[in-house]
Structures are given as C-alpha cells and as structure tokens.
Design a protein around this motif. Structure first.
Motif, PDB file in Angstrom:
ATOM      1  N   UNK A 251     -36.345 149.833  37.040  1.00 21.28           N
ATOM      2  CA  UNK A 251     -36.576 150.997  37.896  1.00 21.28           C
ATOM      3  C   UNK A 251     -37.692 152.032  37.907  1.00 21.28           C
ATOM      4  N   UNK A 252     -37.468 152.272  36.654  1.00 15.98           N
ATOM      5  CA  UNK A 252     -38.603 153.367  36.019  1.00 15.98           C
ATOM      6  C   UNK A 252     -39.950 152.610  36.430  1.00 15.98           C
ATOM      7  N   UNK A 253     -40.106 151.414  35.692  1.00 20.29           N
ATOM      8  CA  UNK A 253     -41.607 150.804  35.455  1.00 20.29           C
ATOM      9  C   UNK A 253     -41.979 150.618  36.822  1.00 20.29           C
ATOM     10  N   UNK A 414     -40.084 148.419  23.360  1.00 21.39           N
ATOM     11  CA  UNK A 414     -39.622 149.266  24.360  1.00 21.39           C
ATOM     12  C   UNK A 414     -40.737 149.667  24.925  1.00 21.39           C
ATOM     13  N   UNK A 415     -42.055 149.824  24.518  1.00 17.96           N
ATOM     14  CA  UNK A 415     -42.944 150.459  25.130  1.00 17.96           C
ATOM     15  C   UNK A 415     -43.538 149.571  25.983  1.00 17.96           C
ATOM     16  N   UNK A 416     -42.735 149.552  27.288  1.00 21.52           N
ATOM     17  CA  UNK A 416     -43.247 148.736  28.396  1.00 21.52           C
ATOM     18  C   UNK A 416     -44.161 149.309  29.102  1.00 21.52           C
ATOM     19  N   UNK A 417     -44.030 150.709  29.346  1.00 21.45           N
ATOM     20  CA  UNK A 417     -45.045 151.563  30.324  1.00 21.45           C
ATOM     21  C   UNK A 417     -45.769 152.310  29.154  1.00 21.45           C
ATOM     22  N   UNK A 418     -47.138 152.312  29.433  1.00 15.50           N
ATOM     23  CA  UNK A 418     -47.699 153.122  28.539  1.00 15.50           C
ATOM     24  C   UNK A 418     -48.735 154.066  29.262  1.00 15.50           C
ATOM     25  N   UNK A 419     -48.919 155.324  28.662  1.00 16.62           N
ATOM     26  CA  UNK A 419     -49.839 156.066  29.192  1.00 16.62           C
ATOM     27  C   UNK A 419     -51.295 155.876  29.034  1.00 16.62           C
ATOM     28  N   UNK A 420     -52.187 155.815  30.171  1.00 12.35           N
ATOM     29  CA  UNK A 420     -53.424 155.522  29.952  1.00 12.35           C
ATOM     30  C   UNK A 420     -54.451 156.548  28.993  1.00 12.35           C
TER      31      UNK A 420
END
Length: 478
Positions: A251-253, A414-420
């Motif tokens: 959901x978050x991704x 767990x670092x699925x989403x990374x800040x650009x």
C-alpha cells in the motif's frame, strides 16, 4: 543504548495478508481499495476548491508555478516518508520514525504538534460543513449541524477501522470523480469541443493575454506558494493508515509511486483548466470562486449548488480523516509512553476508543471556541497550528537522513522504496521548506502563524526534553 540504535516498537502487527493482530493492537481492517482511495483523495482537500481563487488573484496564471513548486516539495517529502513507512509500517508514522532517528523528544514533540493541528482542523471543517448544510436546511442552526457531523463521524470511527475506510472510500471517490469530470468537461470547452456550450474556444491564450503569465511579477509565485501550501496537508495520511491495512508495504509503495500523477492531475490539471477558461482577473473568479466561475462560463446549470455538494464532501472527508489521523497519532504516543496509557488500549474491534474520544473532545472544545470567541481564542488556535504542516515536513526530512542509515544497518532488505538522489535531494527539500518558513515572515498573516506555531512548538519540545531527560535520569539512578 542510544535512541538511534533502539528499534521502535511497531504499533500495529500487520505485515501482510492473513497476519493476525495482537490481542490489544490495531486490526488490519483496511482493504487495498480503501488505501488506494485514501491515497488518491488525500491530496484533494477542501482548500483546493475554496482557496484557489485567492491564489489566482495574487499570482495570475503563474499560480500554476506555485502549485508546481509546492507539489514537488510534497512529492519529495512523500518519497522520504514512503521509504521509511515501507520499511516499518506503523500508525505513528513519522512521529515513531523521529522517535527512533532523532530521539524520544523529537517523536514526542512532532506527534503532539501533529495531533494539535488535526483537532483544530476538525473545528474548521465542522464549521465549514455546517455553513453549507444550514444553507440547505436553515431550520437546524449552524452549531447544530456542526454537532451532528462531528457525532456521526465519531460514531463511524468508533465502529471499526473498516467503517472509516468505507466512508472515506466514498467521500474520496466523489471528489475524484468530480475533479476528473471538471478537467474533462473544462478541457473540451477550452478548445471549443464541448457540445452545447456557449464558451468560445480560447485554447491557452488566457494564460498570457491579460498582463502576461506573471502579471504581478515573479515575486507573486512565492506569494502564491504561501496561499496554496496548506491545501496539500493530508497527503501523509496514507502512511498512518497503512499500519491497519492487509498489505502495508504494498500500500505504501503504491501510494508513494502514484503521488506525482495525483498532484499533477488533480491540482495542476484542474487549475490549468480554470485559468484557461477564464482570464485570471475575471470578477467572476473573485465573486463565485474559481471552480464555480469556470462551470458557469461553460453553461453548467446550478454550478454553485453542485460545487457546494462537492465541497461538503471534501469537508466531510477531511473531518473523517482528521479524526482518524489524530486518534492514531494519540494511540501511537500512548504506546510509546508519551500520552495517557488509556490511549494505547484498543477494544474488541481493534479500535483505540479512548484515543478517538480524547481527540474528538478537544475537537468539540475547538468548535465551541469557534462559535464563542472566533476572533480571539479560536484565531489563536488557528495561527498557533498554521505552520505545523511545514514543521512536520521538515522533521520528516531530517528523520529520513538518519533512518536511511539505520535501515541499511539493521534491515537493508526492507529498503523497498528509496528517496531519489539521496542525500542531496533530501537536503534541498529541507532548504526549500526552510525558505518558505522564512518567506512567511515577510507576510503579515504568515508572520503571525510562524511566530505562534514556533512558540507552541518550542513549548512542546521543552516539555518533551524535560520529560525524557527525567525518565532517563530515573532509569540511570535505578
């Protein structure tokens, strides 16, 4: 052990479909369709409908750049928050992450400031909804309508988290359909393709034909930023709600990845239609509001009544989400020992009943202040919470700078989403938010908000520091 190396306790236990909640924890009652609509609708606040006219008057067509700048800032903040929330979904969201990354005082402070912001919003939105309803049914006084909508949505939130999700699904659905229809119908009218419309095809000539794209000069872009920045507050709600969903990480991704098109379509798309249909200095925009004026210009009958219904829906959606958000933040603070222990308890339905009732009581008190002392006590509440949104975003930036290292050290998988472009874009976003806060000091209304909000924040931070130093000293002595 330092706060930076101590894992934060997750408030809810969901980690994927089929996982049972703890006996006293929140339940995964939000379906994926609920989260999707909460994410989409979260960026469409009542401020978009009722506040855009003043922004257009201040910046002309250049208001598009104001929305684009703030939109970019929100996209970056949401990306940072998404990185942390995907790794550790929790109802405390950024407050719990600040607790872990910056120290207990930080989580305490930003959590209570955010709670304060939303209980004041409850009063604002309840009053706004009551005004519309009183216009339709004047037999019930405005305070009566405010009481009714607050009670109904309190009961909804007390019933179950799925009840909140279902209400928000339909509230947000109406907003989304309305904005999409407005963009399509208005876009056809702009190019003279709308059947039965008397509106002349203008294309994009209105963007430059009335004093240019920036008729009030480049500085008006920043003035516009001050006017639109607070209409974006609420985008982060999905990261709090994810802790009670069937599949938090997914959901978050999904919400984080879709925030760009959501802001681009709903904000920039709809405002582009308004300033293309009508000259920015049209008296109709100032008189009727931007969206009603645009609908009237293309011959949509009963545009005012239609927009009142949509605004009411947006108001109820904001009320519903505001009560949910405030109560979940209170719940998280209770779980971490930063609020009364009763706030951390849930009933058999997995609902933090005391946290909801505690939040709504303060909401009712704020509503009373709004009717009894609107220009003194309530105005103070408004001003002292006005800049909290920017404080929250700034804390998210600094938290993410520390949390990236913590996640890589403890749970790199767990670092699925990374800040650009980490950390450069994080620092740039923090600088942008800081600039907006400083620029607010040059504006009379903005100056009052920043000073009072900073004073309240300083008080809360001081309480947090004293509280946790006292607790640490007690542990050391023991």
């Amino acid at each position: 052990m330092s706060a930076q190396s101590t894992p934060t306790k997750v408030d809810a236990t969901p980690g994927g479909p089929g996982q049972a909640p703890s006996p006293d924890g929140l339940k995964a009652g939000l379906k994926n369709r609920h989260l999707s609509m909460i994410a989409i609708g979260g960026v469409i606040g009542a401020g978009l409908f009722v506040g855009s006219a003043s922004g257009i008057a201040a910046a002309g067509p250049g208001i598009l750049l104001s929305y684009a700048l703030v939109g970019a800032m929100v996209v970056f903040v949401m990306r940072m928050l998404g990185e942390m929330a995907a790794a550790n979904p929790t109802s405390g969201s950024f407050s719990a992450y600040a607790d872990q990354a910056l120290g207990r005082w930080a989580g305490f402070s930003i959590g209570w400031l955010y709670w304060f912001f939303w209980v004041v919003v409850l009063a604002v939105e309840a009053t706004a909804g009551a005004k519309i309803l009183e216009g339709w049914i004047p037999a019930v006084p405005q305070w009566g309508w405010a009481l009714i909508v607050m009670v109904v949505l309190t009961v909804t939130n007390l019933a179950s988290v799925s009840s909140y999700g279902e209400f928000e699904f339909w509230f947000a659905g109406i907003k989304v359909v309305a904005i999409a229809a407005f963009i399509i119908i208005g876009g056809l009218a702009v190019f003279g393709l709308l059947p039965g419309s008397g509106h002349e095809a203008t294309g994009f000539t209105n963007l430059t034909s009335h004093g240019g794209f920036l008729p009030n000069g480049p500085g008006s872009i920043l003035t516009g930023v001050l006017m639109v920045v607070f209409s974006f507050m609420g985008s982060e709600i999905v990261t709090l709600a994810a802790g009670e969903s069937e599949d938090p990480q997914r959901a978050v991704t999904k919400a984080t990845n879709s925030v760009i098109w959501r802001i681009g379509v709903f904000y920039l798309g709809s405002i582009l239609v308004v300033v293309s249909l009508l000259p920015w200095d049209s008296k109709a925009i100032a008189k009727d509001g931007s969206y009603v004026a645009a609908l009237n210009s293309i011959g949509i009958p009963h545009a005012g009544e239609i927009m009142n219904f949509i605004v009411l829906t947006a108001v109820l959606s904001c009320l519903n989400s505001g009560l949910y958000t405030a109560s979940r933040m209170a719940f998280s603070l209770g779980r971490r020992g930063d609020a009364p222990k009763a706030f951390a308890r849930t009933n058999a339905r997995g609902v933090p009943q005391a946290a909801i009732l505690g939040s709504v009581v303060f909401g009712f008190v704020a509503v009373f202040f709004n009717y009894k002392w609107p220009d003194t006590v309530f105005q103070f509440l408004l001003n002292s919470s006005g800049a909290v949104a920017l404080f929250v975003w700034l804390v998210i930036c600094f938290t993410q700078l520390r949390m990236r290292r913590i996640i890589l050290r403890d749970n790199p998988e767990k670092l699925i989403v990374r800040m650009w472009l980490f950390p450069y874009l994080t620092w740039a976003t923090a600088a942008m938010i800081g600039f907006v806060l400083v620029y607010m000091l040059t504006d009379d209304a903005g100056r009052q908000q920043v000073i009072l909000s900073a004073a309240v924040a300083a008080l809360v931070v001081a309480i947090g520091v004293v509280k946790h130093r006292g607790a640490k000293a007690a542990v050391t002595e023991g």
